[in-house]
Design an enzyme around this catalytic site. Structure first.
Site, mmCIF file in Angstrom:
data_model
loop_
_atom_site.group_PDB
_atom_site.id
_atom_site.type_symbol
_atom_site.label_atom_id
_atom_site.label_comp_id
_atom_site.label_asym_id
_atom_site.label_seq_id
_atom_site.Cartn_x
_atom_site.Cartn_y
_atom_site.Cartn_z
ATOM 1 N N THR A 1 0.559 -1.703 0.110
ATOM 2 C CA THR A 1 0.051 -0.119 -0.122
ATOM 3 C C THR A 1 0.553 1.223 -0.051
ATOM 4 O OG1 THR A 1 -2.037 -1.419 1.516
ATOM 5 C CG2 THR A 1 -1.555 1.048 1.074
ATOM 6 N N ASN B 1 -5.471 -9.041 -8.592
ATOM 7 C CA ASN B 1 -5.331 -9.898 -7.328
ATOM 8 C C ASN B 1 -6.564 -10.654 -6.880
ATOM 9 O OD1 ASN B 1 -6.182 -7.321 -7.117
ATOM 10 N ND2 ASN B 1 -6.635 -7.693 -5.048
ATOM 11 N N GLN C 1 1.290 -8.643 -6.460
ATOM 12 C CA GLN C 1 0.672 -10.207 -6.811
ATOM 13 C C GLN C 1 1.768 -11.156 -7.719
ATOM 14 O OE1 GLN C 1 -1.800 -11.591 -5.144
ATOM 15 N NE2 GLN C 1 -1.949 -9.833 -3.933
ATOM 16 N N SER D 1 5.504 -6.353 -1.894
ATOM 17 C CA SER D 1 5.020 -6.750 -0.672
ATOM 18 C C SER D 1 5.673 -8.336 0.135
ATOM 19 C CB SER D 1 3.649 -6.959 -0.528
ATOM 20 O OG SER D 1 3.490 -6.569 0.840
ATOM 21 N N HIS E 1 4.553 -9.989 2.706
ATOM 22 C CA HIS E 1 3.634 -11.042 3.505
ATOM 23 C C HIS E 1 3.322 -11.953 2.067
ATOM 24 C CE1 HIS E 1 -0.491 -9.018 3.255
ATOM 25 N NE2 HIS E 1 0.304 -8.005 2.944
ATOM 26 N N THR F 1 13.378 5.878 10.545
ATOM 27 C CA THR F 1 14.324 5.048 11.069
ATOM 28 C C THR F 1 13.207 3.515 10.526
ATOM 29 O OG1 THR F 1 14.567 5.372 13.120
ATOM 30 C CG2 THR F 1 15.056 3.297 12.879
ATOM 31 N N CYS G 1 -9.990 -6.983 0.895
ATOM 32 C CA CYS G 1 -9.862 -5.231 1.496
ATOM 33 C C CYS G 1 -11.708 -5.694 1.548
ATOM 34 C CB CYS G 1 -9.548 -4.444 0.999
ATOM 35 S SG CYS G 1 -7.933 -4.531 0.771
#
Ligand SMILES: Cc1ncc(COP(=O)(O)O)c(C=O)c1O
Length: 385
Positions: A71, A151, A179, A199, A201, A237, A325
């Protein structure tokens, strides 16, 4: 026995990746910006991850900007390019109608700030036709954003051809590769894109870690401002453990890309063909090729997708009604709607997305249970009518 067929929503962390995340959290607590030993050890972990991510994508390590996930990478690409190119007078942005909300909602926000936006349509194929971009693009277009793989239905978009059209008009090109990365080859140079989002995950890394690949020389403004982290492209950071996990997951994904794609493709194709053959009133949504090998989206005539999802969950099988979502709401999928499917079909479709944890035996269990579950739901729905 629980079966997980929802790997496009998220994947379990690979045990080897988990070890590296734990090691980073426990032993490498230094701030990667610190000059001392502790800081330099943390920085070395970031450097390794940057190398692994650039190897997965075919770019240079210096072109990788770590983010908090897909995102943020999508937001950074759209908002960062819009801000950097605003002084050029280009005030037009283009995306496809089947993008993830991270792109679509960001585009709407930019439209409220005066940007003209165009969504490219897709037909029932679920694939953006390059001609639609050629028709929509103008000398005013700053950026075109089209996802590499969708996706919900898994279709792979003709990114190389779309990027060429964008460049011929002097626009930049972003692809959301969230994806596709780790599922099929993503070579940013061969695709000819300027920016690509990933991404961790989605390929067995931790949540909250991702990256935007930014081709050297691309004009982009930071959207998170502050310190000079990430060559002043993203302040804050660094999440060393998350980024180390992203790097380890990228390295592992690159190492088994072809074998795992072949295995999952065969598994998905067997599952899909068997569903179509054994359950009446079923159809696959979108073109079956080119598609990422793990995904299928199937409509079941006369059934509410949410009811099927719940019934399968009670049988121990996790599937999805589209993007995570929008599940939980009864909103029909914007992807299936954009494809022009009739309303009933946008509401009776489920997504099955396979992954590393799935076996032939699990597919057999699913295929054994599904016809009974569907028949029962159809009886109930029929009785209600
Ligand atoms: C195509 C696509 N883009 C972006 C995202 C968002 O990624 P993240 O969950 O890392 O914010 C997702 C996740 O569902 C996705 O599927």
């Amino acid at each position: 026995m629980r079966i997980y067929f929802d790997h496009n929503a998220t994947t379990p962390v690979d045990p080897a990746v988990l070890e590296i995340v734990i090691h980073a959290l426990r032993d490498e607590f230094g701030n990667a910006s610190s000059v001392h030993h502790f800081g330099q050890r943390a920085k070395a972990m970031l450097d390794d991850a940057r190398t692994a991510v650039s190897a997965l994508l075919g770019g240079e390590p210096s072109e990788v900007v770590f983010t908090s996930g897909g995102t943020e990478a999508d937001n950074f690409a759209l908002r960062g390019v819009a801000e950097a190119l605003e002084p050029t007078g280009r005030k037009h942005l283009i995306a496809s109608a089947i993008e993830h909300e991270a792109v679509l909602v960001t585009l709407k926000a930019l439209a409220r700030r005066g940007w003209r936006t165009t969504l490219l349509p897709v037909g029932q194929s679920g694939i953006v036709a390059p001609d639609t971009l050629a028709d929509a693009i103008t000398p005013d277009t700053a950026l075109v954003s089209v996802m590499h793989a969708n996706n919900e239905i898994g279709t792979v978009q003709p990114i190389g051809r779309l990027a060429r059209i964008a460049h011929d008009a002097g626009a930049l090109f972003h692809t959301d590769a969230v994806q596709s990365a780790g599922k099929i080859r993503v070579d940013v140079r061969a695709l000819g894109v300027d920016l690509a989002s990933i991404s961790a995950h989605k390929f067995y890394g931790p949540k909250g870690a991702g990256a935007l690949w930014v081709r050297r020389g691309t004009r982009i403004s930071a959207i998170l401002t502050g310190g000079k982290h990430e060559r002043s492209r993203r302040a804050g950071t660094e999440n060393v453990a998350g980024i180390a996990g992203l790097g380890a997951a990228a390295q592992r994904a690159a190492g088994k890309l072809d074998t795992e794609a072949a295995r999952l493709g065969a598994l998905r194709d067997r599952l899909e063909s068997a569903v179509l053959a054994t359950v009446p009133g079923t159809a696959v949504n979108g073109d079956r090729e080119p598609r990422v090998p793990n995904t299928t989206n199937i409509s079941f005539e006369g059934i509410e997708a949410e009811s099927l999802l719940i019934a399968l969950d009670l049988e121990g099988i996790a599937v999805s009604t589209g993007s995570a979502c929008s599940s939980g709401t009864l909103e029909p999928s914007h992807v299936l709607r954009a494809m022009g499917l009739p309303t009933h079909r946008t509401q009776n479709s489920i997504r099955l997305s396979l992954g590393a944890t799935n076996t032939e035996a699990e597919v057999d269990v699913f295929l054994e249970k599904l016809p009974r579950v569907v028949a029962k739901l159809r009886t109930v729905t029929g009785a209600r009518r």
